[in-house]
Write a protein that holds these residues in place. Structure first.
Motif, short mmCIF file in Angstrom:
data_model
loop_
_atom_site.label_atom_id
_atom_site.label_comp_id
_atom_site.label_asym_id
_atom_site.label_seq_id
_atom_site.Cartn_x
_atom_site.Cartn_y
_atom_site.Cartn_z
N SER F 35 0.84 -1.20 0.00
CA SER F 35 0.00 0.00 0.00
C SER F 35 0.87 1.24 0.00
O SER F 35 2.07 1.18 0.28
N ASP F 37 0.40 5.95 0.34
CA ASP F 37 -0.53 7.07 0.51
C ASP F 37 0.04 8.32 -0.17
O ASP F 37 1.09 8.25 -0.83
N GLU G 5 -6.05 -1.37 1.41
CA GLU G 5 -5.31 -1.06 2.62
C GLU G 5 -4.56 0.25 2.47
O GLU G 5 -4.26 0.70 1.36
N ARG G 6 -4.27 0.84 3.60
CA ARG G 6 -3.49 2.07 3.63
C ARG G 6 -2.30 1.85 4.56
O ARG G 6 -2.38 1.07 5.51
N ASP G 9 -2.58 1.42 8.30
CA ASP G 9 -3.24 0.22 8.84
C ASP G 9 -2.22 -0.67 9.55
O ASP G 9 -2.57 -1.37 10.50
N SER G 12 -2.13 0.54 13.04
CA SER G 12 -3.33 0.14 13.79
C SER G 12 -3.21 -1.31 14.26
O SER G 12 -3.51 -1.63 15.41
N LYS G 13 -2.75 -2.17 13.35
CA LYS G 13 -2.65 -3.60 13.68
C LYS G 13 -1.53 -3.86 14.70
O LYS G 13 -1.49 -4.92 15.30
#
Lengths: 75, 75, 75, 75, 75, 75, 75
Positions: F35, F37, G5-6, G9, G12-13
């Motif tokens: 991924s 951004d 997904e970014r 993430d 976060s995980k």
């Protein structure tokens, strides 16, 4: 540990407490955190510059620019 | 110590007072703070550049860019 | 000294006057300030690069980017 | 000298003219300014890289990023 | 030369053409420009890293971050 | 080559593919892009740090900050 | 791997999990991630500074500024 916490909560909880701050260029500062803002600028009271674990210079009250900080830790 | 204080309050209280400023690249400046802004740009009067604790050069009145500052301390 | 002053007032008062500017990397410039903007970009006329107190090079009129400035001082 | 001038006026007046540009890391460039923008990005034609006053390399037409510039001067 | 031109026009005209790009830290890249954006990020095809005028490495297609660029020149 | 393409299209096309990334300070990383951004932050899976063409360290899954990237290339 | 997904993430995980973080200037930190924000500022608990794979210093709980990070990896 709560997933709702945010990093700056550590600063809020450190108000009035001793913190250890590592700056870029390996300067280490210790002092009691009086205030902080969204840029991570912090005011420390009774601040001391450390060389390893030893006192290098007493700095008194200082306003430290957030941009120079690598990390802040409760002392 | 008050949790309602903000870091720049230290600058407000230092107007007209002597301050010590450490810049990136280990340059130290001392002078009387005449004004500051939100970028931490400051005007110092009777500014002096220090080498350790010794006078290195008299700079007079200077406008110092905030981006070069590591910390500001009431002298 | 007035608490209502702002740092850039020193630049306004320096229009048409000689100023001394220290840049990052220890380059020093002297010249007459013709104009400035909010980024501290400045135009100097009859600008000179200094080596210590000695003339190193005559630069004529220059537009100096504010981001390179450490401090500006009325000469 | 007029207090109504702004630093970028020097760039406007330099369109079509030869300019000398000092970059960070002591690289010096000379060329004819074709255009500029608010970030001080500039297009130079017949650009030359200089080593001291001597020609080091002919660069032709170049788009120079403003962020690398220390100062721009009419040549 | 037209005073209505803007620096990024040089990039628009270079689409599909060979360009030479100097990066900070003296790395030189040559390739055919496929696209660019407002941050001066560029995609080069058949990109080559140069050491002086000599080929140092074939890089293929690359997305180069604009922030690392000193200048872009039609090759 | 299409003039309607944008640099980040190269990242979109590289999702699930092996990429080679050069970082500032000459660190080279290879891995499969999961991924990215708008800041060019990327997640690589099975990432490896390279020394020249040789494997230096297996890094596993990493989130790489875009600001450290010089270029990204399909491997 | 999902194209939806970014990069963040991965952070976060990693809440509550051990992570390895490489900083600029080759400092490596390991600890359990308690929180992060949009600037990639992270709080690590039981943080340790590593020298190669060896423990160099126990840092306890630290707030690490995102701007110093090269990459974050689940440990």
């Amino acid at each position: 540990m709560s997933t709702n916490e945010r990093p700056f909560d550590l600063l809020s909880k450190s108000i009035g407490q001793k913190v250890f701050i590592r700056l870029k260029n390996n300067v280490n500062i210790r002092g009691r955190m009086a205030s902080f803002d969204a840029h991570m600028n912090v005011v420390l009271e009774e601040a001391e510059e450390l060389d390893g674990g030893d006192l290098k210079a007493k700095l008194g009250t200082i306003l430290l620019r957030g941009g120079n900080i690598i990390f802040v830790s409760p002392a």
